[in-house]
Design a protein around this motif. Structure first.
Motif, PDB file in Angstrom:
ATOM      1  N   PHE A 234       0.796  -1.186  -0.111  1.00  0.00           N
ATOM      2  CA  PHE A 234      -0.033   0.101   0.053  1.00  0.00           C
ATOM      3  C   PHE A 234       0.819   1.261  -0.090  1.00  0.00           C
ATOM      4  CE2 PHE A 234      -3.466  -2.880   1.589  1.00  0.00           C
ATOM      5  CZ  PHE A 234      -4.097  -2.707   0.684  1.00  0.00           C
TER       6      PHE A 234
ATOM      7  N   LEU B 249       1.443   1.724  -3.439  1.00  0.00           N
ATOM      8  CA  LEU B 249       0.272   2.496  -4.062  1.00  0.00           C
ATOM      9  C   LEU B 249       0.421   3.785  -4.020  1.00  0.00           C
ATOM     10  CD1 LEU B 249      -2.538   1.869  -5.423  1.00  0.00           C
ATOM     11  CD2 LEU B 249      -3.545   1.354  -3.030  1.00  0.00           C
ATOM     12  N   ARG B 250       0.515   4.326  -2.883  1.00  0.00           N
ATOM     13  CA  ARG B 250       0.512   5.606  -2.679  1.00  0.00           C
ATOM     14  C   ARG B 250       1.838   6.448  -3.259  1.00  0.00           C
ATOM     15  NH1 ARG B 250      -0.351   4.106   2.762  1.00  0.00           N
ATOM     16  NH2 ARG B 250       1.781   4.295   3.291  1.00  0.00           N
TER      17      ARG B 250
ATOM     18  N   GLY C 254       0.931   0.310  -8.000  1.00  0.00           N
ATOM     19  CA  GLY C 254       1.733   1.262  -7.208  1.00  0.00           C
ATOM     20  C   GLY C 254       3.304   0.843  -7.480  1.00  0.00           C
TER      21      GLY C 254
ATOM     22  N   GLY D 269      -2.649  -3.203  -5.663  1.00  0.00           N
ATOM     23  CA  GLY D 269      -1.787  -2.151  -5.046  1.00  0.00           C
ATOM     24  C   GLY D 269      -0.427  -2.366  -5.571  1.00  0.00           C
TER      25      GLY D 269
END
Length: 241
Positions: free
Chosen positions: A2, A5-6, A173, A169
């Motif tokens: 994650f 992903l960000r 990402g 993700g």
């Protein structure tokens, strides 16, 4: 994943130096429809294989006849073991064929070099990530139908939801190197687990009735689980910390 992903999201809007969208495997809203379509296709294939091959074979190798609810439940489990074992084997072989030729394969350090990774190199992994994500969507739907009475039902459903999020993700990402590494090591132990469960229930097969075979299968489960999900995964996470 994650965090990847960000990071990927921020880089896609950060300007010329960070915008890799024109160099990598494109994503689009249609990918969601494809993912759902794959999940539905898997459910249809599951139904066909169970009715045509798995259930008759389960009756034969388990030496049972579907005459009562308890026996039928046992046959349902045997069919699930065969379906899941076959699916994980196919996905693992596919992922392994993509993973092994990479120069960073089998290295817990090199897999993180250049993270977040250049999306120009992730196009070849899109198919396996889509199928893996669709597999867990399929698992979510499967659990809603067949696992509602299990005590760990909510944990199973949560597992499927998180798995979908991690697959999507990791790819979106730009953590595809790490993602394919995790797919390879996780699916391997799943194959061993489902093969062992099937073997334990196949009492009509003389070999699988022997105690030493059950012992070997138990050892195989523990070794594969410890080496992949405890040692290798932990080392990979530590190196990327």
């Amino acid at each position: 994943f994650f965090s990847g992903l960000r990071t990927g999201a921020s880089m896609s809007v950060s300007g010329k130096d960070g915008d890799w969208s024109h160099r990598g495997a494109a994503t689009s809203p249609l990918d969601l429809l494809v993912l759902l379509g794959l999940a539905i296709a898997m459910l249809l294939v599951r139904y066909f294989l169970i009715q045509t091959f798995f259930r008759p074979w389960a009756i034969k190798v388990s030496d049972k006849k579907a005459t009562d609810a308890e026996t039928d439940a046992a046959l349902v489990k045997m069919c699930k073991y065969m379906w899941h074992g076959l699916a994980y084997l196919v996905m693992w072989v596919w992922a392994l064929c993509l993973y092994v030729p990479q120069p960073w394969a089998f290295s817990v350090e090199d897999v993180w070099v250049g993270y977040p990774h250049d999306p120009a190199g992730k196009a070849i992994f899109k198919g396996i990530f889509m199928v893996e994500a669709a597999w867990y969507v399929h698992g979510f739907l499967e659990s809603l139908v067949h696992d509602r009475k299990r005590k760990d039902f909510f944990m199973i459903v949560l597992h499927h939801v998180l798995a979908v999020g991690l697959c999507v993700g990791a790819f979106w990402g730009n953590a595809h190197r790490v993602g394919i590494t995790v797919i390879v090591e996780q699916d391997l132990s799943d194959i061993v687990v489902y093969a062992s469960k099937f073997s334990y229930g196949a009492v009509a097969v003389p070999l699988f009735r022997k105690k030493w075979v059950h012992t070997l299968l138990l050892i195989a489960i523990n070794v594969s689980w410890f080496c992949t999900r405890v040692v290798y995964l932990s080392m990979s996470v530590y190196k990327g910390w």
